[in-house]
Each structure stands twice: as C-alpha cells, then as structure tokens.
Write an enzyme that holds these catalytic residues in place. Structure first.
Site, PDB file in Angstrom:
ATOM      1  N   THR A  49       0.835  -1.129   0.116  1.00 18.27           N
ATOM      2  CA  THR A  49      -0.037  -0.019   0.042  1.00 18.27           C
ATOM      3  C   THR A  49       0.764   1.188  -0.067  1.00 18.27           C
ATOM      4  O   THR A  49       0.387   2.449  -0.395  1.00 18.27           O
ATOM      5  CB  THR A  49      -0.934  -0.025   1.297  1.00 18.27           C
ATOM      6  OG1 THR A  49      -0.169  -0.352   2.287  1.00 18.27           O
ATOM      7  CG2 THR A  49      -2.077  -0.865   0.875  1.00 18.27           C
ATOM      8  N   SER A 149      10.975   9.785   0.744  1.00 18.34           N
ATOM      9  CA  SER A 149      10.640  10.595   1.795  1.00 18.34           C
ATOM     10  C   SER A 149      11.863  10.710   2.757  1.00 18.34           C
ATOM     11  O   SER A 149      12.755  11.338   2.326  1.00 18.34           O
ATOM     12  CB  SER A 149       9.461   9.983   2.583  1.00 18.34           C
ATOM     13  OG  SER A 149       8.855  10.765   3.582  1.00 18.34           O
ATOM     14  N   HIS A 150      11.636  10.695   4.177  1.00 19.77           N
ATOM     15  CA  HIS A 150      12.542  10.533   5.125  1.00 19.77           C
ATOM     16  C   HIS A 150      13.629   9.806   5.485  1.00 19.77           C
ATOM     17  O   HIS A 150      14.430   9.589   6.309  1.00 19.77           O
ATOM     18  CB  HIS A 150      12.172  11.236   6.393  1.00 19.77           C
ATOM     19  CG  HIS A 150      10.915  10.051   6.971  1.00 19.77           C
ATOM     20  ND1 HIS A 150       9.785  10.039   6.541  1.00 19.77           N
ATOM     21  CD2 HIS A 150      11.159   9.023   7.653  1.00 19.77           C
ATOM     22  CE1 HIS A 150       9.179   9.158   6.814  1.00 19.77           C
ATOM     23  NE2 HIS A 150       9.901   8.431   7.730  1.00 19.77           N
ATOM     24  N   ASP A 309       5.760  16.402   3.060  1.00 22.05           N
ATOM     25  CA  ASP A 309       4.595  15.619   3.326  1.00 22.05           C
ATOM     26  C   ASP A 309       4.496  15.770   5.013  1.00 22.05           C
ATOM     27  O   ASP A 309       3.235  15.666   5.414  1.00 22.05           O
ATOM     28  CB  ASP A 309       3.968  14.676   2.708  1.00 22.05           C
ATOM     29  CG  ASP A 309       5.045  13.351   2.985  1.00 22.05           C
ATOM     30  OD1 ASP A 309       6.027  13.612   3.656  1.00 22.05           O
ATOM     31  OD2 ASP A 309       4.606  12.091   2.806  1.00 22.05           O
ATOM     32  N   THR A 375      -3.495   2.297  11.353  1.00 21.04           N
ATOM     33  CA  THR A 375      -2.282   3.249  11.102  1.00 21.04           C
ATOM     34  C   THR A 375      -1.927   3.400   9.565  1.00 21.04           C
ATOM     35  O   THR A 375      -2.104   2.350   8.793  1.00 21.04           O
ATOM     36  CB  THR A 375      -1.057   2.471  11.897  1.00 21.04           C
ATOM     37  OG1 THR A 375      -1.299   2.127  12.915  1.00 21.04           O
ATOM     38  CG2 THR A 375      -0.050   3.226  11.773  1.00 21.04           C
TER      39      THR A 375
END
Length: 573
Positions: A49, A149-150, A309, A375
């Site tokens: 996902t 991302s991070h 984000d 979550t």
C-alpha cells in the site's frame, strides 16, 4: 556458483537499461559473489500500500530503472483493467530531489505513454503533496511520486495515488502487485519523451501547475485566519528536500514576514550532508533549524521532511530554549484550533489507533466527530472521504508520525498547509498575549495530560507468537491496572471486562488494544516479518490546580516508565 542464479542474473543484465547497475551486477557475477547475488535475486522488492521503497541497487530486490519500468508497466496494466478512460484521464508523475528520482520518473512516463496512457509530468522536483493535489485538480486516474521521503540517502521509492487523490488501499495494492509480476516476465516498451509530447501523450506540468497549488492554499477555507501574522517569527528548514520554495511562498502569501530559512539545508541534495538521517523525529535532525531560531529569537523552529509531506516544530519556552512538540501534541493543537474555527458543516476529524486518544475527547467536547482508523494516512484519508457528508465535512486528519491533513484540498498528509496553519494558530495566540504552551496547558487541564510512548521489543527467535500467546488467555490485569476492554482487530471484536462482546468496524489487522482503568492504554502490534513487537503506550494524568506543565509531565513520565517496564516483564521472553 548456482547455475539458476547465474542465469537469472544474466537475464536481468540483458534487460537492465542502466549502465551503472549493469556494471554493478557484472562485477558480482565476475567475482563469483554468490551470497550478494542470492540477496539481490531472492525475490522482488515487494509492492504494497505504500508502493515500493528500498535501497538503490541492481537486481529485483533493489530500486533501479528496470524495477521502476516493470512496476510502471504493471501499474499501467492494472489501471487499464480498472479505469475505462485511463488513457485520456492520465497519470500525474512527480519526483523529489534524490539522485535517481528524475530518471525514475522519466522512465515511468516513458512506459505509461508507450501504453497509450496520457502522463502529466512535473517539469522539476515537486513536494509530494503537489502530486496528491494534482490527481484531483487534473481529474487524473492515478498519481505516482518518486520519493523515499525521510529515508537515508541510499534509498528511493515509488508511491501511488488512486483517482480520488488518496494513497492506494487493498485490494488495489495486491492487484497492482500481480500485474507487476506479469510485467516482469515481458519485454518493456518505452516511448521517448519528445515523441510522447509530439503525440499529445505527455503534458509537462510547468510553473502554472505549482501556482495552482499555491492559490489553493491561499484560498483554503481553513487557512483564512489572518490574525496579526506579522507577530509570528519562525525558522524553517527543508532538510535538503524540495519544500523550501513553496514553503517560503505560502508563508509570505499568508502575511508571515519573519521567516528565517536554514541556508545550508535549503536546496535539494540527495546526499543530505548536514544530517545523519533526514527525518525530523531523529536526534540531531532539528539542530540547525533550532540554532537559526535562537539566532533570531524566533517563536518557532519548523521543518518539513525532504518530500515536504510531514511537518515538525520546536517551540520556544519561557526560559528561551526550544522544545520539540510530539506529533500527538501538534495533532491535538491543530484539532482544537480547526474545530474552534471551522464552519458548522466541518465537524469531522480522523486519527489512528496508535495516536493519542486526546483528539477524540476534544472533538466530543466540541460537538464534533473523531473517527479512529488503522495506522497509515491511506486509511485516514480513504475513511475520512467515505464517511464525510454534505453536513459533516472532513476538516482534519493526523497520525503521530508528524503527518497532518489540514482541510481537504490534498487527501494526504501535507507539510506545507500544516506549516501555514501552525503559523496562523501561533499568531492568533500571540495576539492574545498567549503561547502554544498556554493553549496546550488549557487542553490538558480540561481533558488530562496525555503522554504517549512507542517501544519496539526485540524477541528471541524461539519466543512464541506474541499475538497468539496473548489471545489464548486475554490478560485481565496489566501493570497492576484492571483491563476494562480488549480490542482484537484481527477478529473485529471488542471484549469488555464483564465478558460482553461487540463488533469493531475496522479492516482485520494483527493488533491488540488493551484499555485500562484510569485511562491508560497499551497497543501490541506483532511484526509479521521478524521476531519483534511494537508496543504503543498511553497514560493519562489529571492536572491539579497547582500543577505546571513541567510537574505534570514529570509525574506522567514516572508513571509511563513504570507502566512500560511492568508490561514488558509480563511478556514471554
């Protein structure tokens, strides 16, 4: 060397379009490095996902051009199955500032256009929220953002949005994964991007697209509180990511004039030279932005993660130093603020099962609704979208890992709109002679001081399955506190202390939630892939009239320490 392994590696080599990863693989074959080759060809980098995320390296277990091309071919095939007008609606593609991101995005565009699918491709790096925005803004069938991302510098990733502008959820993930597996056995075609443009299959998203997002922020109903924005002062870091230009622009549009960017971290740099780990939650990652805030005596030290984000903030204290707010503290501040100002038909908020329960209590006290989801932002936004009505619009969603959706222009976490909203919240408080700490204290006095902690516990390989162990005989007492109810998300059942049972409306997941007397809570999430469990703890402590934030925090921390050690001692070793 194993013959089959060598054949698989040679076959990959024949199809790999990237000279650098071909050379990397050739060296492993030539030196007979069977162990490393086994790891590279053990399977495929799993598509789930969250899309793909992994270390950039040759072979099907890494992020590389061939994996991206095969993934894009599989995604294209799935879209053609599911969306009849995908060719004309198209797919939005954006990318972050990591070394390979632009090439991966261009490969994805080449594959999809060769399949007859129109592509909207950003002309330069783009914050992730702009891609989510672009899907609904352009009524596209899907979106792809190439970002890790991070994660550390050696990683990259491939994230997919559905046509509703939210991240994909089951069964879309498994459907796409099956199509990728098929695509990996077939030859992949790419259309040259200039040819795609000439055939009207490739539209470049130029500056006017970025301006559309900017104007959307400017016009968002939840970002219209312009109470003395000139009072706010803040330092800002893009953490070597792609957020700075848009962050500075939308703050200026909102009238926030005292903004001090960390120059050393302002431009995109895939090496992330000034941080060990480009994640605002990691120790030391906020050091430069806090130093910049101290230099100017700013109220706030704000950060976006590298794809912008997520949003993090440290707030100046009375003593003049800076304390980082937790994701839960920012979440409840936003929730309280937005519900105070929202229109009558904006009363829906969402949070996750592992985030603080405080938002739901604040929402209840303000005649608003707070939904709790599994979550992950994919659940928050898909549930928020499904549950909102004309009379009850979704105004806010958050998860404790620094992700916030303020309003619903973007159906994903958006660190840029969150930055503007937090500046406006702080300005309004400053106009009343108050600080963020004063607002937090007011909330805690009304609803109790909520402290949350997360602990990962490594288990021995011989330790029995924790989930099964706990389910066999549900505990009635944890850390000397009575268990009031147990939620077993895998079976969708809530069992109360007296034995009564009710259904829970959540997708099945291997999670147990124990609610204890006095408001404490522990959530146990066993890992499906390694011998460890994640435990999420919450303690709630009432604030006495003579309590300060410091004193109640110390009391709650002592209770939390005892709670964690007692709970861990009760688990099988």
């Amino acid at each position: 060397m194993d013959t089959q392994l060598k054949l698989r590696a040679k076959h990959w080599l024949d199809n790999d379009p990237d000279p650098s990863t071909r050379q990397e693989l050739q060296v492993l074959i030539d030196t007979g490095n069977e162990e490393e080759l086994q790891q590279r060809f053990l399977g495929r980098l799993a598509f789930g996902t969250a899309g793909l995320r992994g270390v950039v390296k040759a072979g099907p277990m890494g992020m590389n051009r061939l994996v991206v091309q095969q993934t894009s071919s599989g995604l294209g095939a799935y879209l053609k199955q599911q969306v009849s007008d995908v060719d004309t609606r198209g797919v939005v593609i954006g990318y972050d500032g990591r070394h390979d991101s632009k090439q991966f995005a261009h490969d994805a565009a080449g594959v999809l256009t060769s399949m007859g699918i129109k592509v909207y491709l950003t002309y330069k790096v783009a914050p992730t929220p702009l891609v989510a925005f672009g899907v609904t803004h352009l009524n596209a069938a899907a979106g792809i953002v190439v970002t890790a991302s991070h994660n550390p510098p050696q990683y990259n990733g491939y994230k997919v949005y559905w046509g509703n502008g939210a991240q994909i959820i089951p069964p879309q993930d498994s459907g796409i994964a099956a199509c990728i597996d098929r695509a990996a056995t077939e030859s992949i075609n790419l259309m040259d991007l200039e040819t795609a443009k000439a055939n009207d299959k490739l539209i470049m998203l130029e500056d006017d697209f970025y301006q559309s997002y900017r104007q959307g922020i400017k016009a968002a109903s939840v970002l219209q509180n312009h109470t003395q924005p000139e009072l706010v002062s803040l330092s800002y870091t893009a953490m070597h990511g792609v957020g700075a230009e848009m962050a500075e622009t939308v703050l200026a549009d909102a009238g926030v004039t005292q903004v001090y960017s960390v120059a050393a971290q302002r431009e995109p740099d895939g090496d992330f030279p000034t941080v060990n780990f480009p994640n605002p939650e990691e120790k030391g990652a906020m050091d430069l932005v806090i130093a910049e805030a101290q230099k100017h005596g700013a109220m706030l030290a704000c950060a976006n993660d590298p794809d912008a984000d997520r949003f993090a903030v440290a707030v100046r204290t009375k003593a003049g130093d800076y304390l980082m707010l937790t994701g839960d503290q920012v979440g409840v501040l936003f929730g309280h603020y937005l519900m105070t100002h929202a229109a009558k038909n904006q009363r829906l908020t969402c949070t996750t099962i592992v985030s603080s329960s405080l938002l739901s209590k604040v929402a209840a006290s303000m005649d608003a609704t707070c939904l709790t989801t599994l979550t992950g932002f994919k659940w928050l936004t898909n549930v928020g979208m499904a549950e909102q009505t004309e009379d009850n619009q979704c105004v806010f969603a958050y998860e404790e890992a620094l992700g916030y959706m303020v309003g619903s222009m973007v159906w994903d976490k958006d660190g840029l709109s969150a930055l503007v909203a937090f500046a406006q919240l702080t300005a309004e408080l400053a106009s009343q002679g108050k600080t963020v700490w004063d607002r937090l204290e007011d909330i805690y006095r009304e609803h109790g001081f909520h402290l949350n902690a997360q602990v990962s516990i490594a288990l021995k390989p011989t330790t029995p399955n924790i989930g099964a162990y706990l389910r066999k005989k549900l505990p009635s007492v944890i850390a000397a506190k009575q268990v009031m109810s147990t939620d077993d998300i895998s079976s969708g059942l809530r069992t109360f202390q007296d034995g009564t049972i009710e259904a829970i409306d959540l997708p099945a997941s291997d999670v147990l939630i124990f609610k204890l007397e006095g408001g404490s809570r522990v959530i146990v999430r066993p890992s499906g892939t390694e011998p460890k469990i994640k435990c999420y703890y919450e303690v709630v402590v009432n604030m006495a009239s003579d309590d300060s934030l410091d004193s109640v925090q110390a009391r709650a921390q002592a209770e939390m320490d005892d709670f964690i050690s007692a709970h861990q001692a009760s688990l099988p070793q």
